[in-house]
Scaffold this active site. Structure first.
Site, PDB file in Angstrom:
ATOM      1  N   LYS A 125       0.832  -1.211   0.000  1.00  0.00           N
ATOM      2  CA  LYS A 125       0.000   0.000   0.000  1.00  0.00           C
ATOM      3  C   LYS A 125       0.859   1.250   0.000  1.00  0.00           C
ATOM      4  CE  LYS A 125      -4.095  -1.921   0.173  1.00  0.00           C
ATOM      5  NZ  LYS A 125      -5.025  -1.836  -0.983  1.00  0.00           N
ATOM      6  N   LYS A 154      -6.018 -13.080 -12.009  1.00  0.00           N
ATOM      7  CA  LYS A 154      -7.334 -13.480 -11.524  1.00  0.00           C
ATOM      8  C   LYS A 154      -8.346 -12.354 -11.673  1.00  0.00           C
ATOM      9  CE  LYS A 154      -6.567 -12.184  -6.675  1.00  0.00           C
ATOM     10  NZ  LYS A 154      -6.568 -12.653  -5.277  1.00  0.00           N
ATOM     11  N   LYS A 208     -11.716  -6.636  -8.956  1.00  0.00           N
ATOM     12  CA  LYS A 208     -12.324  -5.314  -9.158  1.00  0.00           C
ATOM     13  C   LYS A 208     -11.272  -4.247  -9.414  1.00  0.00           C
ATOM     14  CE  LYS A 208     -14.810  -5.561  -5.285  1.00  0.00           C
ATOM     15  NZ  LYS A 208     -15.212  -6.881  -4.811  1.00  0.00           N
TER      16      LYS A 208
END
Length: 332
Positions: free
Chosen positions: A112, A195, A198
């Protein structure tokens, strides 16, 4: 006594086939064999600063889709994380005994920091302690997690064992990763790599609520190539991904038919994707129709959320009462 299972999904958008086959189908199966708590992790989602409207809408989406997929609120406990304030209280206590150095070594935190350097907030740093609180609040021993979450589960064991040592007890059991299915299912996306996710955009996902028209459009745009250049050649990743999707939603005869066409160098991707789209629609329609039906029933959704919160809080309040006593919080 049934063993306790805890798992949650962050409400960052609608559920897709990857969520369904990777998590929700197992939730549906295990709800009859274990004492299950399945929650909607709205506190976790605050690290991305959603608007109040988006947050509420996404929580509602996940609740509806949990139910539409077959999770039974009478067999298991479905709840919204923020409806159980005891989770936040345990999160505070665990943070008091979590150290900066170990939290900074979290792989997800380092990822992150690299991907969103302008939003490195304390919630991202202490994500492992909030996840630990989610699990330990119900004293769970089994947690369905993917490979990317196993480090967080290790943190949970560390924080629980540290609490036990600090307060000279064996209060928190050790939770371990748990996969109910015989084989892990990885659902590929439509962009030709990796994969279904979103984060790669809506075009990469088939959502459980997608209409037939949307599914056809998405499949027509799925990444392919110019076709095989030799008989029986190994399929490139993008093509193999589409065949893997067909393996999930189509009949064995259909899969064999197109596999043989590919091996003979006579496959027409347009026909292949049309067939895949129609089979996807047949698979998706019962779930989509149930989503549409449940979405109209706000009173039932309120009832499920309230019932789940009461059940989850009963467990959580018992834990917090005992944790407070162990720490030394006493009334005068």
């Amino acid at each position: 006594m049934k063993e306790t299972v805890v798992s949650g999904i962050r409400p960052t958008g609608k559920l897709h086939l990857g969520n369904y086959f990777g998590a929700v189908t197992n939730f549906v199966k295990m709800q009859y064999d274990y004492n299950c708590y399945f929650f909607i992790a709205d506190l976790h989602s605050l690290t991305t600063h959603p608007t109040p409207q988006d947050l509420h809408g996404y929580v509602r989406h996940v609740l509806v889709e949990y139910l539409a997929c077959g999770i039974d609120p009478e067999e298991t406990t479905i709840y919204i994380q923020s409806d159980v304030p005891e989770v936040a209280e345990l999160y505070l206590y665990l943070n008091m005994n979590a150290y900066m150095g170990e939290l900074e070594r979290s792989t997800s935190f380092k990822d992150k920091v690299r991907s969103q350097p302008d939003n490195v907030n304390a919630g991202l740093l202490t994500y492992p302690t909030l996840m630990a609180a989610d699990i330990l609040i119900h004293k769970a021993t089994k947690v369905p997690v993917g490979k990317d979450q196993e480090q967080h589960l290790e943190f949970t064991r560390t924080f629980g064992n540290r609490f036990n040592r600090l307060y000279n007890s064996d209060y928190f059991p050790e939770p371990f990763a748990f996969n109910y299915a015989q084989n892990l299912v990885k659902i590929p996306g439509l962009d030709g790599t990796g994969k279904m996710s979103k984060s790669s955009g809506d075009g990469n996902c088939i959502y459980l609520s997608d209409s037939p028209e949307i599914i056809r459009k998405k499949l027509s745009r799925a990444v392919t190539d110019s076709g095989p250049s030799a008989e029986n050649q190994t399929k490139p990743e993008a093509i193999q991904n589409l065949f893997d999707l067909m393996k999930i939603v189509s009949s064995e005869d259909t899969l064999t038919h197109f596999d043989e066409l590919y091996n003979k160098m006579s496959i027409r991707y347009g026909d292949f994707k049309k067939q895949l789209a129609e089979d996807m629609i047949v698979f998706n329609t019962p779930i989509r129709e149930r989503i549409e039906e449940l979405s109209k029933n706000s009173s039932y959704l309120r009832q499920v959320a309230k019932h789940g919160a009461l059940k989850a809080r009963e467990s959580a309040q018992r834990t917090i009462k005992e944790v407070r006593q162990l720490i030394g919080f006493k009334s005068f």
